[in-house]
Design an enzyme around this catalytic site. Structure first.
Site, mmCIF file in Angstrom:
data_model
loop_
_atom_site.group_PDB
_atom_site.id
_atom_site.type_symbol
_atom_site.label_atom_id
_atom_site.label_comp_id
_atom_site.label_asym_id
_atom_site.label_seq_id
_atom_site.Cartn_x
_atom_site.Cartn_y
_atom_site.Cartn_z
ATOM 1 C CG PHE A 154 -2.370 0.008 0.816
ATOM 2 C CD1 PHE A 154 -2.806 -0.932 0.065
ATOM 3 C CD2 PHE A 154 -3.166 1.266 0.984
ATOM 4 C CE1 PHE A 154 -4.177 -0.861 0.028
ATOM 5 C CE2 PHE A 154 -4.431 1.427 0.622
ATOM 6 C CZ PHE A 154 -5.098 0.299 0.105
ATOM 7 C CD GLN A 173 -5.770 10.578 2.197
ATOM 8 O OE1 GLN A 173 -6.363 9.514 2.494
ATOM 9 N NE2 GLN A 173 -4.348 10.468 2.599
ATOM 10 C CG HIS A 180 -8.187 8.023 -2.941
ATOM 11 N ND1 HIS A 180 -7.513 7.357 -4.149
ATOM 12 C CD2 HIS A 180 -8.151 7.028 -2.043
ATOM 13 C CE1 HIS A 180 -7.290 6.253 -3.966
ATOM 14 N NE2 HIS A 180 -7.572 5.863 -2.860
ATOM 15 C CG LEU A 220 -12.095 4.605 -3.422
ATOM 16 C CD1 LEU A 220 -11.055 5.449 -3.510
ATOM 17 C CD2 LEU A 220 -12.140 4.095 -2.058
ATOM 18 C CD GLU A 231 -2.614 3.938 -1.297
ATOM 19 O OE1 GLU A 231 -3.217 5.209 -1.321
ATOM 20 O OE2 GLU A 231 -1.886 3.782 -0.619
ATOM 21 N NE ARG A 233 -4.854 6.664 -0.075
ATOM 22 C CZ ARG A 233 -5.662 5.944 0.473
ATOM 23 N NH1 ARG A 233 -6.581 6.679 1.282
ATOM 24 N NH2 ARG A 233 -6.071 4.806 0.278
ATOM 25 C CG HIS A 272 -10.652 9.088 0.269
ATOM 26 N ND1 HIS A 272 -11.521 8.255 -0.135
ATOM 27 C CD2 HIS A 272 -9.639 8.208 0.937
ATOM 28 C CE1 HIS A 272 -11.529 6.964 0.399
ATOM 29 N NE2 HIS A 272 -10.322 6.879 1.007
ATOM 30 N NE ARG A 313 -7.246 8.027 5.646
ATOM 31 C CZ ARG A 313 -7.837 6.975 4.913
ATOM 32 N NH1 ARG A 313 -6.966 5.418 5.312
ATOM 33 N NH2 ARG A 313 -8.194 7.065 3.832
#
Lengths: 237, 589, 131, 132
Positions: B117, B231, B233, B243, B246, B288, B356, B391
């Site tokens: 990730f 954030q 995304h 979405l 990721e 991100r 996001h 985050r």
């Protein structure tokens, strides 16, 4: 380009029964039924009631009958329909208002089948489960509780106490899970006339399932399990 | 008005709320728990999380590394005691979920599979195909059905917290199906209402993510912390913002600009990694904030493509092949086909950044306590101090579990020993809310709820986007304040009691405006660039630790505006340093 | 909301469902050929069907084909009868003809009665003296 | 988890609509389902023919010839032709359902296997009765 949406409306404070109301909605290639409903609510009629949230076919809120077929509003596109489209609240449930069905009966049925892992063993470590063991139930774990299968199921329409496709599928999901030991606790519900035996394999539930998890198969696999359980019970005191 | 007595009220039926309810129910079987949610719990937005949940799992990994990744990811604005607690409790929470039946993806030997990730040094993200949030939410919901002491109030909307003498005493809620008001008396209240992404126009969030809980606490004097950190995304679908996880990049998907060039190598994330061989913390597996910022630069350079009027770049998954796509990313394939008519096996997915996640939220300590006694917060609505300025993907699903549990246990513990609150004060509050409710009804004027909401979301998009400057933010703040004035005059024309969504949205808009203002005011006050908060103004386009290595606190003032102050960041072992990704971090290591 | 009955009565459906399923297999596997042959082609004279005259059938019966004949009647008559009874019983419910226990007794009772009759007739055939 | 116990005596009632006995006419899918269920009606007729044959066999050659004449009547042939078509429709639905209820092998393989069995039975019958 515009299309006409005929929406069956019902306000329990004013109406004794539902009536339909038409709206003209601008439509392009990507307009979903949900987009159209949001357009109506925002631009034409803020009193229109319907549920929605994720608008990506995973939360299961925006279920509605489109031309008589249960659909997820967010994943049904008006490009696939003619100039007039009929929207009704989910069949076989009572209607609270407009396109909002009363799904409490569905939630109760879910709860009845004990849809959680039953395994008294305590441990700090995860179970082992092979991809093959996972594959046995994984499909049935994808239910988003949208309720479309209940609207497709005439047996639920005829008998609201029938546990119905999604609840029985969930029971099967846990019964098939290699980590679960709760089958014996779940079987009594499945063995009753409102359990798996309420199903006559109409099969429409699987057709309308937006996640393609074949609830009809799950229910009928439950019949095999219940029949086996029946035979075993004959040899028990 | 019905009066209901209970011990713990939990507001929100998503991941954090359900985890809190189960924790409270297990901590004390005598404890009566009321779980309120404005939607049925399985509709909560946790359901839409796709990629996974992080916990140190592999033998070559360590808590220390998860800690470092999280702190660096946060641009050193995370509270390090909180990160410590988080990383050391993450694994046991994921195991707990496994033991409750979550269908985690597995390796051939039957152990849990982990994937790469963004921003994570090692593979440590547990996943259930690409529907991890869905499976977590349903596992928690179904597990919660076991506990007789959890009483569910589905489709109940909380209008206000009842607070007297700095102690919470319950909530006032409306049952959506009847319009009836409920005074629910409780000794502890847990806020688990999720984020506020819907105050922006383009976002990956469900329609319910309107910041209600944040505003509830804020209006009662609890500070909203680090609200400027929102954030984006990097991979949402153009238009809808749906979405695209990721995990696509974790599984080796790459990002291309309109020329087919892997542009991330131009932004400190390179050198280019070979196709199909992703490297942790490099290129597409950068954090991100960096990726979304790179998009903005590409757009400035005119190197983005166009999808129905939206600037886009492209996610390339073609080299993954049919089998892997079906096994690991089936939902993504389905979404791409349905919503942009693209088959990822053969075509590029057009994507662009979309709002996001709100890193900030209701200020709590590591035990989820807020400034009000008996009031707790967990999950996206809270700022426990984990995410700082940015985050890392897959930390938030774990956060729901780790801190949801803490909040539930603390709430149950507090309920056992709390004292009674004078009832008269609460009655007065209920009466006041009832009057406010009545005052919302009236003839519709030119303004509509939908119209004001649109103006708010567009203002936020323009003023508080990926890159910000003083003039834009000031304009946004002015717009928000003007909208709040107009909101005072905004009337609900529909007087029906049953599922009055116009009324519901009226409340949500009011909550959203307060949260948006806190975001904008916090952003304007932070005169530096850090994590997701990037300024274009001269002298503010880099991090400034000497002045701003601090949490911002937005406090609600009598006139409704936000007052900004600052709080020390808790730094225990990792001193602020440069955030390095790509080749730079490899050299460092 | 009604209180939930946590221990519902076990249904006797497994018996009928098992018979229905077995009959369904017979209906799908044995009967299409038999229907085409006996019901259509033979009466139309498309086939000679030399064994299908009274004398040959009598001889077949006499030469110890009792067990296969029994199986044949079971598979081609009795089980399909129960299959039909099951579908009719549920079909009544589908048509909202709530005949209750009486309907159920009638459906499966008739199936049992007719099955017994078929077996009795077979018995008579097998016991008949050769002419 | 317990359900919310909420007094709602004064609140308006949700609208219940009864399913009509003709619900199956509303949609093609339901109609096909009812047709599938109705395949047992011509089946019953054919079973009656079989039992009549058995009865006449147990009586005398006279009776047998009467049965043969009965089977040769146009309407009987028509009904039996209908029964044959119904049996094929039933077989199609039944074979497709089987692998879903008992997923023992890939569905396509199981369906093909079952059709082979039907074909095999028909062939044996032809050889036994037709060829002699």
């Amino acid at each position: 380009m515009e299309k006409t949406l005929s929406i069956v409306r019902y306000n329990p404070e004013l109406d004794s029964q539902p009536h339909s109301q038409s709206y003209q909605v601008p439509v392009d290639n990507s307009t979903s039924v949900l987009d159209a409903l949001l357009y109506i609510q925002e631009q034409l009629d803020p009193t229109l009631a319907f549920r929605w949230s994720c608008r990506m076919a995973i939360c299961g809120s925006c279920s509605v009958m489109v031309n008589g077929i249960p659909k997820l509003g967010c994943k049904t596109f008006l490009r696939d329909y003619g100039d007039e489209v009929l929207l009704e609240p989910l069949a076989h449930f009572a209607t609270e208002k407009d396109l909002v069905p009363d799904i409490n009966v569905f939630l109760q049925h879910l709860q009845q089948v004990k849809p959680y892992l039953i395994n008294p063993e305590q441990s700090e470590q995860p179970h082992k489960q092979s991809p093959q063991q996972l594959a046995k139930y994984r499909k049935f774990a994808n239910c988003i509780n949208c309720g479309l299968c209940y609207s497709a199921c005439p047996q639920f329409g005829l008998n609201p106490e029938f546990l119905g496709p999604a609840a029985l599928t969930l029971a099967q999901r846990y019964n098939l899970d290699s980590r679960d030991q709760g089958k014996a606790e779940r079987m009594p519900e499945l063995n009753g006339k409102n359990g798996v035996w309420g199903c006559t394999f109409v099969g429409f539930c699987s057709d309308v399932c937006p996640k393609h998890l074949d609830p009809a198969a799950a229910v009928n696999q439950g019949k095999v399990a219940s029949a086996t359980d029946f035979v075993i019970s004959m040899f028990k005191p | 008005m019905q009066i209901i007595q209970t011990d713990v009220v939990i507001i929100g039926g998503g991941g954090a709320g359900l985890r809190a309810a189960i924790a409270a129910a297990e901590a004390d079987p005598e404890c009566r728990i009321a779980l309120l949610s404005k939607v049925y719990p399985m509709r909560s937005h946790t359901v839409a999380a796709e990629g996974g949940a992080a916990a140190v799992t592999l033998p070559e990994d360590s808590l220390e590394q998860h800690f470092q990744d999280t702190v660096a990811g946060s641009d050193w604005l995370a509270d390090q005691d909180v990160v410590d607690y988080f990383v050391s409790h993450a694994y046991q929470e994921l195991v707990q979920l496994e033991r409750w039946g979550c269908p985690w993806s597995r390796k051939a030997d039957g152990t849990v599979q982990v994937r790469r990730f963004g921003g994570m040094k090692t593979e440590r993200t547990w996943f259930a195909a690409d529907k991890t949030g869905f499976h977590i939410l349903h596992t928690l919901f179904q597990t919660s059905l076991k506990y007789p002491n959890i009483q569910r109030f589905d489709e109940f909307f909380v209008l206000d917290l009842l607070v007297a003498e700095q102690q919470v005493a319950g909530v006032l809620a409306m049952q959506l199906s009847t319009g009836e008001l409920f005074h629910i008396q409780a000794k502890s209240v847990v806020l688990a209402t999720g984020g506020a992404g819907r105050v922006f126009h383009y976002n990956t969030n469900g329609g319910i993510v309107t910041g209600d809980g944040m505003a509830l606490a804020y209006r009662h004097g609890v500070a909203l912390r680090d609200m400027e950190f929102v954030q984006y995304h990097p991979t949402g679908l153009p238009g809808s913002g749906i979405l695209i996880t990721e995990a696509c990049r974790g599984e080796s998907g790459v990002l291309l600009n309109k020329d087919g060039y892997r542009y991330l190598q131009d932004y400190g994330l390179g050198p280019e990694t070979p196709l199909g061989q992703p490297e942790n913390k490099c290129m597409e597996l950068g954090p991100r904030d960096k990726l979304s910022q790179a998009f903005w630069h590409e757009q400035q350079k005119g190197r983005t493509g166009d999808y129905q009027g939206h600037a886009v770049v492209y996610l390339d998954l073609r080299h993954l092949g049919c089998d892997k796509l079906n096994e690991r990313l089936p939902f993504i394939c389905d979404l791409a086909k349905s919503y942009v008519n693209v088959d990822p096996q053969h075509q590029l997915i057009p994507i662009r950044p979309a709002v996001h996640y709100t890193m900030g939220g209701i200020q709590t300590d590591v035990q989820c306590h807020t400034a009000i006694q008996g009031l707790y917060a967990a999950g996206e609505c809270a700022s426990v101090g984990l995410h700082g300025a940015n985050r890392l993907g897959s930390n938030s699903l774990t956060e729901l579990l780790v801190f949801g549990k803490v909040a539930g246990m603390e709430a149950a513990r507090h309920a056992r020993q709390s004292r009674a609150v004078p009832e008269a004060a609460l009655k007065a509050q209920c009466q006041e809310q009832l009057q406010q409710l009545q005052a919302r009804f009236g003839e519709r004027q030119k303004d509509t709820v939908a119209g004001l909401r649109r103006e708010m979301t567009m203002a936020m998009e323009q003023g508080c986007g990926i890159y910000r400057d003083a003039a834009g933010m000031q304009q946004c703040l002015d717009t928000l304040q003007a909208l709040k004035q107009r909101y005072q005059q905004l009337k609900v024309g529909d007087r029906s009691k049953v599922f009055n969504y116009e009324l519901l949205q009226h409340y949500e808009l009011g909550f959203g405006l307060d949260v948006a203002e806190a975001m904008c005011a916090s952003a304007l006050a932070r005169r530096e660039s850090r994590g997701s908060h990037q300024r274009l103004d001269a002298g503010m386009n880099s991090r400034n630790d000497s002045d701003y290595l601090q949490h911002s606190l937005a406090s609600y003032q009598a006139d409704g505006s936000a007052r900004i102050s600052y709080q020390q960041v808790n730094i225990t072992k990792s001193a602020p340093a440069a955030r390095l990704y790509g080749a730079a971090q490899s050299k460092e290591a | 909301m009604k209180p939930v009955n946590t221990q519902p009565k076990r249904s006797d459906e497994p018996i009928w469902w098992a018979l229905f399923s077995a009959g369904g297999v017979c209906f799908a596997v044995f009967l299409p050929g038999l229907m085409l042959l006996l019901g259509v082609l033979w009466p139309l004279g498309f086939l000679e069907l030399s064994p299908l005259n009274y004398a040959s059938l009598q001889q077949l019966a006499a030469f110890g084909y009792g067990i296969p004949a029994l199986a044949l009647v079971g598979a081609c008559i009795c089980l399909p009868l129960f299959h039909a009874a099951h579908r009719i019983h549920h079909g009544m419910h589908d048509l909202k003809l709530n005949t209750g226990l009486a309907g159920k007794l009638l459906c499966y009772g008739l199936a049992a009665l007719l099955s017994a009759t078929a077996l009795a007739l077979l018995w008579c055939v097998l016991k008949q003296p050769l002419v | 988890m317990t359900e919310q116990k909420v007094n709602s005596s004064s609140t308006p009632k949700p609208y219940h609509s009864e399913l009509s006995a003709f619900w199956w006419l509303k949609h093609r899918y339901y109609l096909l389902y009812m047709l599938r269920e109705a395949t047992v009606l011509p089946l019953l007729f054919f079973l009656g023919c079989l039992m009549y044959g058995l009865y006449s066999l147990s009586q005398s050659e006279q009776h047998w010839l009467g049965f043969v004449a009965f089977m040769q009547q146009g309407w009987v042939i028509a009904l039996n032709l209908l029964a044959f078509v119904a049996s094929l429709f039933h077989a199609k639905t039944f074979f497709e359902l089987f692998p879903r209820v008992m997923p023992l092998a890939p569905a396509a393989l199981m369906i093909a296997g079952q059709w082979l069995a039907t074909l095999g039975v028909a062939t044996v019958l032809f050889l036994m009765l037709g060829a002699g």
